[in-house]
Scaffold this active site. Structure first.
Site, mmCIF file in Angstrom:
data_model
loop_
_atom_site.group_PDB
_atom_site.id
_atom_site.type_symbol
_atom_site.label_atom_id
_atom_site.label_comp_id
_atom_site.label_asym_id
_atom_site.label_seq_id
_atom_site.Cartn_x
_atom_site.Cartn_y
_atom_site.Cartn_z
ATOM 1 N N HIS A 1 -9.926 1.847 1.117
ATOM 2 C CA HIS A 1 -9.733 0.663 1.959
ATOM 3 C C HIS A 1 -10.752 0.611 3.107
ATOM 4 O O HIS A 1 -10.402 0.235 4.224
ATOM 5 C CB HIS A 1 -8.307 0.642 2.506
ATOM 6 C CG HIS A 1 -7.760 -0.715 2.811
ATOM 7 N ND1 HIS A 1 -8.158 -1.453 3.898
ATOM 8 C CD2 HIS A 1 -6.847 -1.472 2.160
ATOM 9 C CE1 HIS A 1 -7.498 -2.593 3.931
ATOM 10 N NE2 HIS A 1 -6.697 -2.640 2.886
ATOM 11 N N GLU B 1 -11.508 -3.759 -2.521
ATOM 12 C CA GLU B 1 -10.532 -2.796 -3.022
ATOM 13 C C GLU B 1 -10.471 -2.879 -4.552
ATOM 14 O O GLU B 1 -9.662 -3.605 -5.115
ATOM 15 C CB GLU B 1 -9.168 -3.069 -2.396
ATOM 16 C CG GLU B 1 -9.187 -3.046 -0.871
ATOM 17 C CD GLU B 1 -8.004 -3.785 -0.261
ATOM 18 O OE1 GLU B 1 -6.851 -3.452 -0.627
ATOM 19 O OE2 GLU B 1 -8.222 -4.694 0.563
ATOM 20 N N HIS C 1 0.811 -1.224 0.000
ATOM 21 C CA HIS C 1 0.000 0.000 0.000
ATOM 22 C C HIS C 1 0.845 1.274 0.000
ATOM 23 O O HIS C 1 0.530 2.253 0.673
ATOM 24 C CB HIS C 1 -0.968 0.000 1.187
ATOM 25 C CG HIS C 1 -2.052 -1.029 1.101
ATOM 26 N ND1 HIS C 1 -2.569 -1.480 -0.097
ATOM 27 C CD2 HIS C 1 -2.725 -1.707 2.076
ATOM 28 C CE1 HIS C 1 -3.518 -2.372 0.144
ATOM 29 N NE2 HIS C 1 -3.623 -2.544 1.443
#
Length: 345
Positions: A175, A309, A101
Protein backbone atom coordinates in the site's frame (compact mmCIF):
# COMPACT_ATOMS: atom_id res chain seq x y z
CA UNK A 1 25.33 -2.51 -3.18
CA UNK A 2 24.75 -2.74 0.52
CA UNK A 3 22.22 -3.51 3.23
CA UNK A 4 22.11 -1.22 6.25
CA UNK A 5 20.26 -2.14 9.45
CA UNK A 6 19.28 0.36 12.15
CA UNK A 7 16.93 0.16 15.14
CA UNK A 8 13.76 2.11 14.30
CA UNK A 9 12.26 1.77 17.81
CA UNK A 10 13.03 -0.48 20.77
CA UNK A 11 11.06 -3.23 18.96
CA UNK A 12 11.33 -2.47 15.24
CA UNK A 13 14.24 -2.61 12.81
CA UNK A 14 14.62 -0.68 9.56
CA UNK A 15 16.52 -2.22 6.65
CA UNK A 16 17.86 -0.04 3.84
CA UNK A 17 18.72 -1.73 0.55
CA UNK A 18 20.95 0.29 -1.81
CA UNK A 19 21.89 -0.73 -5.35
CA UNK A 20 24.96 0.22 -7.41
CA UNK A 21 23.06 3.12 -9.01
CA UNK A 22 22.37 4.68 -5.61
CA UNK A 23 18.66 3.90 -5.59
CA UNK A 24 17.58 2.84 -2.11
CA UNK A 25 14.53 1.43 -0.36
CA UNK A 26 13.99 1.39 3.40
CA UNK A 27 11.70 -1.24 4.95
CA UNK A 28 10.48 -1.84 8.50
CA UNK A 29 10.08 -5.36 9.86
CA UNK A 30 6.86 -3.98 11.40
CA UNK A 31 4.15 -4.25 8.77
CA UNK A 32 6.74 -4.78 6.03
CA UNK A 33 6.38 -1.02 5.62
CA UNK A 34 8.33 0.86 2.95
CA UNK A 35 9.41 4.05 4.71
CA UNK A 36 11.56 5.56 1.96
CA UNK A 37 12.25 5.03 -1.72
CA UNK A 38 15.06 7.14 -3.18
CA UNK A 39 14.94 7.38 -6.97
CA UNK A 40 17.02 9.63 -9.28
CA UNK A 41 15.45 12.40 -11.37
CA UNK A 42 16.73 13.45 -14.81
CA UNK A 43 19.51 15.48 -13.14
CA UNK A 44 20.60 12.51 -11.05
CA UNK A 45 19.15 13.88 -7.82
CA UNK A 46 18.04 11.13 -5.45
CA UNK A 47 14.72 12.01 -3.84
CA UNK A 48 12.04 10.16 -1.90
CA UNK A 49 9.04 9.09 -4.03
CA UNK A 50 6.76 7.55 -1.36
CA UNK A 51 4.72 9.03 1.47
CA UNK A 52 6.18 8.32 4.90
CA UNK A 53 5.71 9.55 8.45
CA UNK A 54 8.33 11.83 9.95
CA UNK A 55 7.92 10.05 13.29
CA UNK A 56 8.33 6.30 12.90
CA UNK A 57 6.08 5.70 15.92
CA UNK A 58 3.11 6.93 13.87
CA UNK A 59 3.20 3.65 11.95
CA UNK A 60 1.81 1.96 15.08
CA UNK A 61 -1.65 3.18 14.06
CA UNK A 62 -1.13 4.05 10.37
CA UNK A 63 -4.83 4.49 9.42
CA UNK A 64 -3.82 5.32 5.84
CA UNK A 65 -1.69 2.14 5.56
CA UNK A 66 1.36 4.10 4.32
CA UNK A 67 3.82 1.69 2.68
CA UNK A 68 2.41 -1.39 4.40
CA UNK A 69 1.90 -5.00 3.39
CA UNK A 70 -1.83 -5.72 3.32
CA UNK A 71 -3.38 -9.13 4.05
CA UNK A 72 -4.89 -11.57 4.45
CA UNK A 73 -7.30 -9.77 2.13
CA UNK A 74 -6.52 -6.36 0.65
CA UNK A 75 -9.53 -4.15 0.01
CA UNK A 76 -13.10 -3.99 1.26
CA UNK A 77 -15.33 -6.96 2.08
CA UNK A 78 -19.02 -6.11 1.94
CA UNK A 79 -20.87 -6.53 5.23
CA UNK A 80 -17.69 -7.78 6.94
CA UNK A 81 -18.68 -11.34 6.10
CA UNK A 82 -18.47 -14.00 3.43
CA UNK A 83 -19.70 -17.52 2.73
CA UNK A 84 -17.26 -20.24 1.80
CA UNK A 85 -18.30 -23.84 1.09
CA UNK A 86 -21.65 -23.24 2.79
CA UNK A 87 -20.18 -21.75 5.97
CA UNK A 88 -20.54 -18.10 6.97
CA UNK A 89 -17.50 -16.23 8.29
CA UNK A 90 -17.82 -12.96 10.21
CA UNK A 91 -14.99 -10.42 10.16
CA UNK A 92 -14.20 -7.21 12.01
CA UNK A 93 -16.31 -4.29 10.76
CA UNK A 94 -13.65 -1.55 10.78
CA UNK A 95 -15.10 0.77 8.12
CA UNK A 96 -18.77 1.28 8.85
CA UNK A 97 -20.44 -2.10 8.41
CA UNK A 98 -17.67 -3.30 6.10
CA UNK A 99 -14.24 -4.88 6.53
CA UNK A 100 -11.19 -3.02 5.18
CA UNK A 101 -7.65 -4.35 4.64
CA UNK A 102 -8.15 -7.26 7.09
CA UNK A 103 -8.88 -5.11 10.14
CA UNK A 104 -6.74 -4.75 13.24
CA UNK A 105 -5.32 -8.27 12.81
CA UNK A 106 -4.02 -7.40 9.34
CA UNK A 107 -0.47 -7.93 8.18
CA UNK A 108 0.21 -4.16 8.36
CA UNK A 109 0.26 -4.64 12.16
CA UNK A 110 2.53 -7.70 12.21
CA UNK A 111 6.18 -7.88 13.27
CA UNK A 112 7.59 -9.98 10.43
CA UNK A 113 10.62 -12.26 10.63
CA UNK A 114 13.29 -10.93 8.31
CA UNK A 115 16.21 -12.29 6.33
CA UNK A 116 18.32 -9.88 4.25
CA UNK A 117 20.22 -11.24 1.24
CA UNK A 118 22.53 -10.12 -1.54
CA UNK A 119 23.36 -11.51 -4.99
CA UNK A 120 25.63 -10.30 -7.81
CA UNK A 121 22.84 -8.16 -9.25
CA UNK A 122 20.49 -7.35 -6.39
CA UNK A 123 19.90 -6.79 -2.68
CA UNK A 124 16.80 -7.91 -0.87
CA UNK A 125 14.81 -8.64 2.25
CA UNK A 126 12.61 -11.69 2.80
CA UNK A 127 9.81 -11.32 5.34
CA UNK A 128 7.91 -14.28 6.73
CA UNK A 129 4.90 -14.70 9.00
CA UNK A 130 2.51 -17.39 10.19
CA UNK A 131 -1.14 -16.52 10.78
CA UNK A 132 -3.11 -19.06 12.87
CA UNK A 133 -6.46 -20.55 11.90
CA UNK A 134 -9.26 -18.12 12.80
CA UNK A 135 -7.09 -15.03 13.12
CA UNK A 136 -9.12 -12.00 12.04
CA UNK A 137 -12.01 -14.36 11.35
CA UNK A 138 -10.31 -16.14 8.43
CA UNK A 139 -9.99 -19.92 8.14
CA UNK A 140 -6.72 -21.81 7.87
CA UNK A 141 -3.22 -21.81 9.30
CA UNK A 142 -1.49 -19.57 6.78
CA UNK A 143 2.25 -19.20 6.16
CA UNK A 144 3.38 -16.20 4.13
CA UNK A 145 6.64 -14.91 2.71
CA UNK A 146 7.05 -11.57 1.00
CA UNK A 147 10.36 -10.76 -0.66
CA UNK A 148 11.47 -7.27 -1.61
CA UNK A 149 14.32 -7.26 -4.15
CA UNK A 150 16.11 -4.16 -5.48
CA UNK A 151 18.07 -4.80 -8.67
CA UNK A 152 20.93 -2.76 -10.11
CA UNK A 153 18.73 -1.63 -13.01
CA UNK A 154 16.35 0.16 -10.58
CA UNK A 155 13.62 -2.46 -10.42
CA UNK A 156 11.86 -3.11 -7.12
CA UNK A 157 10.39 -6.62 -7.10
CA UNK A 158 7.71 -7.75 -4.68
CA UNK A 159 7.26 -11.53 -4.56
CA UNK A 160 4.41 -12.99 -2.53
CA UNK A 161 4.08 -16.67 -1.60
CA UNK A 162 1.66 -18.34 0.80
CA UNK A 163 -0.10 -21.60 1.65
CA UNK A 164 -2.95 -22.57 3.96
CA UNK A 165 -4.15 -25.87 5.40
CA UNK A 166 -7.76 -24.78 4.79
CA UNK A 167 -9.38 -23.19 1.75
CA UNK A 168 -9.43 -19.44 2.44
CA UNK A 169 -9.68 -16.02 0.79
CA UNK A 170 -6.27 -14.48 0.16
CA UNK A 171 -5.02 -11.50 -1.83
CA UNK A 172 -1.93 -9.61 -0.73
CA UNK A 173 -0.60 -6.23 -1.82
CA UNK A 174 1.63 -3.33 -0.86
CA UNK A 175 0.00 0.00 0.00
CA UNK A 176 2.75 2.48 -0.87
CA UNK A 177 1.65 5.96 -1.93
CA UNK A 178 3.85 7.12 -4.81
CA UNK A 179 4.71 10.69 -5.72
CA UNK A 180 7.26 10.93 -8.52
CA UNK A 181 7.76 14.69 -8.14
CA UNK A 182 10.30 13.81 -5.44
CA UNK A 183 10.25 14.83 -1.76
CA UNK A 184 6.53 15.62 -2.09
CA UNK A 185 7.07 18.82 -4.05
CA UNK A 186 3.66 18.60 -5.75
CA UNK A 187 0.44 16.64 -5.57
CA UNK A 188 -0.12 13.87 -8.12
CA UNK A 189 -2.51 15.86 -10.37
CA UNK A 190 0.19 16.24 -13.04
CA UNK A 191 1.19 12.57 -13.03
CA UNK A 192 0.37 11.05 -16.42
CA UNK A 193 -0.72 7.41 -16.32
CA UNK A 194 -1.26 4.77 -18.97
CA UNK A 195 -3.24 1.72 -17.79
CA UNK A 196 -3.90 -1.48 -19.73
CA UNK A 197 -7.58 -1.59 -18.78
CA UNK A 198 -10.94 -1.28 -20.53
CA UNK A 199 -13.20 -2.18 -17.56
CA UNK A 200 -13.34 -0.98 -13.96
CA UNK A 201 -15.49 -2.18 -11.08
CA UNK A 202 -18.38 0.16 -10.31
CA UNK A 203 -18.73 1.31 -6.68
CA UNK A 204 -21.67 2.34 -4.51
CA UNK A 205 -21.63 5.26 -2.04
CA UNK A 206 -19.82 3.11 0.57
CA UNK A 207 -17.07 2.29 -1.96
CA UNK A 208 -18.37 -1.28 -2.13
CA UNK A 209 -18.50 -2.90 -5.59
CA UNK A 210 -22.02 -3.11 -7.02
CA UNK A 211 -21.17 -6.16 -9.11
CA UNK A 212 -21.28 -4.15 -12.32
CA UNK A 213 -18.29 -3.73 -14.62
CA UNK A 214 -18.05 -0.28 -16.20
CA UNK A 215 -16.56 0.29 -19.64
CA UNK A 216 -13.96 3.06 -19.47
CA UNK A 217 -14.73 4.58 -22.89
CA UNK A 218 -15.61 8.27 -22.75
CA UNK A 219 -15.04 8.43 -19.00
CA UNK A 220 -12.18 9.77 -16.81
CA UNK A 221 -11.27 6.09 -16.25
CA UNK A 222 -9.95 5.59 -19.78
CA UNK A 223 -6.17 5.58 -19.36
CA UNK A 224 -5.45 3.29 -22.31
CA UNK A 225 -3.86 6.07 -24.35
CA UNK A 226 -2.57 7.94 -21.29
CA UNK A 227 -4.08 10.84 -19.36
CA UNK A 228 -3.41 13.02 -16.32
CA UNK A 229 -4.61 11.79 -12.93
CA UNK A 230 -5.96 15.30 -12.44
CA UNK A 231 -8.60 14.57 -15.07
CA UNK A 232 -10.53 12.53 -12.53
CA UNK A 233 -9.70 14.47 -9.38
CA UNK A 234 -11.93 17.41 -10.26
CA UNK A 235 -14.38 15.67 -12.56
CA UNK A 236 -18.13 15.62 -12.01
CA UNK A 237 -18.37 12.01 -13.21
CA UNK A 238 -20.44 10.13 -10.63
CA UNK A 239 -17.89 7.39 -9.92
CA UNK A 240 -15.17 9.97 -9.24
CA UNK A 241 -17.50 11.90 -6.93
CA UNK A 242 -18.41 8.77 -4.95
CA UNK A 243 -14.72 8.17 -4.25
CA UNK A 244 -14.28 11.64 -2.74
CA UNK A 245 -13.42 13.38 -6.01
CA UNK A 246 -10.80 11.00 -7.30
CA UNK A 247 -10.10 7.32 -7.86
CA UNK A 248 -10.45 4.40 -5.44
CA UNK A 249 -11.44 1.77 -8.00
CA UNK A 250 -10.45 -1.70 -9.13
CA UNK A 251 -9.05 -1.67 -12.67
CA UNK A 252 -9.18 -5.05 -14.45
CA UNK A 253 -6.16 -5.49 -16.71
CA UNK A 254 -6.69 -6.37 -20.37
CA UNK A 255 -3.29 -8.14 -20.41
CA UNK A 256 -2.44 -6.67 -23.79
CA UNK A 257 0.75 -5.04 -22.46
CA UNK A 258 3.63 -6.39 -20.38
CA UNK A 259 3.69 -3.08 -18.54
CA UNK A 260 0.22 -2.88 -17.01
CA UNK A 261 0.76 0.69 -15.80
CA UNK A 262 3.19 3.44 -16.79
CA UNK A 263 3.32 6.61 -14.69
CA UNK A 264 5.30 9.72 -15.65
CA UNK A 265 6.04 13.02 -13.93
CA UNK A 266 7.45 15.46 -16.46
CA UNK A 267 8.96 18.02 -14.05
CA UNK A 268 11.33 15.42 -12.55
CA UNK A 269 11.55 13.20 -15.62
CA UNK A 270 10.81 10.13 -13.50
CA UNK A 271 8.93 7.18 -14.93
CA UNK A 272 7.55 4.17 -13.07
CA UNK A 273 6.28 1.09 -14.91
CA UNK A 274 4.35 -1.69 -13.20
CA UNK A 275 4.58 -5.31 -14.29
CA UNK A 276 2.44 -7.90 -12.54
CA UNK A 277 0.71 -11.25 -12.96
CA UNK A 278 -2.20 -10.04 -10.83
CA UNK A 279 -5.56 -9.64 -12.64
CA UNK A 280 -6.00 -6.01 -11.66
CA UNK A 281 -5.33 -3.26 -9.16
CA UNK A 282 -6.98 -0.65 -7.00
CA UNK A 283 -5.78 2.82 -7.92
CA UNK A 284 -6.29 5.20 -5.00
CA UNK A 285 -5.38 8.87 -5.39
CA UNK A 286 -5.19 9.87 -1.72
CA UNK A 287 -8.66 11.43 -1.72
CA UNK A 288 -9.01 10.95 2.03
CA UNK A 289 -5.72 12.58 3.05
CA UNK A 290 -5.78 15.91 4.89
CA UNK A 291 -3.22 18.22 6.50
CA UNK A 292 -3.24 16.62 9.96
CA UNK A 293 -0.38 14.16 9.34
CA UNK A 294 3.28 15.08 9.68
CA UNK A 295 5.21 13.36 6.90
CA UNK A 296 8.95 13.14 6.32
CA UNK A 297 8.88 16.15 3.96
CA UNK A 298 6.06 18.17 5.54
CA UNK A 299 2.32 18.01 6.16
CA UNK A 300 0.08 15.63 4.27
CA UNK A 301 -2.63 16.91 1.96
CA UNK A 302 -5.25 15.60 -0.41
CA UNK A 303 -3.90 13.94 -3.58
CA UNK A 304 -0.32 13.89 -2.27
CA UNK A 305 0.21 10.27 -3.32
CA UNK A 306 -1.24 7.56 -5.52
CA UNK A 307 -1.46 3.84 -4.67
CA UNK A 308 -1.34 1.02 -7.19
CA UNK A 309 -2.59 -1.96 -5.18
CA UNK A 310 -2.09 -4.95 -7.50
CA UNK A 311 -4.33 -7.77 -6.28
CA UNK A 312 -7.38 -9.96 -6.87
CA UNK A 313 -10.79 -8.52 -6.07
CA UNK A 314 -12.43 -9.18 -2.68
CA UNK A 315 -15.73 -8.37 -4.44
CA UNK A 316 -15.42 -11.91 -5.87
CA UNK A 317 -16.61 -13.15 -2.46
CA UNK A 318 -20.04 -11.70 -3.33
CA UNK A 319 -20.00 -11.38 -7.13
CA UNK A 320 -18.96 -14.17 -9.49
CA UNK A 321 -17.79 -11.91 -12.33
CA UNK A 322 -14.77 -10.55 -10.40
CA UNK A 323 -11.18 -11.87 -10.27
CA UNK A 324 -11.18 -14.72 -7.74
CA UNK A 325 -9.27 -14.63 -4.44
CA UNK A 326 -9.91 -18.14 -3.07
CA UNK A 327 -6.76 -20.11 -2.22
CA UNK A 328 -7.43 -23.84 -2.07
CA UNK A 329 -6.10 -25.84 0.87
CA UNK A 330 -2.47 -26.90 0.41
CA UNK A 331 -2.12 -25.03 -2.89
CA UNK A 332 0.54 -22.34 -3.24
CA UNK A 333 -0.31 -18.68 -3.70
CA UNK A 334 2.48 -17.14 -5.75
CA UNK A 335 2.48 -13.75 -7.42
CA UNK A 336 4.88 -10.96 -8.35
CA UNK A 337 4.62 -7.22 -8.88
CA UNK A 338 7.53 -5.15 -10.21
CA UNK A 339 7.94 -1.37 -9.96
CA UNK A 340 10.52 -0.42 -12.60
CA UNK A 341 12.00 3.09 -12.37
CA UNK A 342 13.61 4.93 -15.28
CA UNK A 343 13.69 8.36 -16.94
CA UNK A 344 11.17 9.59 -19.46
CA UNK A 345 12.33 9.50 -23.07
Amino acid sequence: MNIKTVPATDKWTEYTLTNEAGMAVSILDFGGIITKLLVPDREGNLENVVLAYKNVQDYQQNPNYFGALIGRVAGRIEGASFNLSGKNYTLEANEGINHLHSGSAGFHQVLWKTEPFQTNHAVGLMLSHSSPDGEGGYPGNLTVTVTYTLTNDNRLLMDYEASSDKTTPLTLTNHSYFNLSGNLKNTVDAHAATIDCSQVVELDDQLIPTGNLMAVEETPFDFRAGRMLGDGLNDEFTQNQLAGSGYDHYFIFDNKQEQKVVVQESASGRQMAIETDQPGMVMYTGNGLDDTLLLSEGKSRKYLGVCFETQGSPASLHHKNMPNIILQADETYKTQTVFAFSLMK
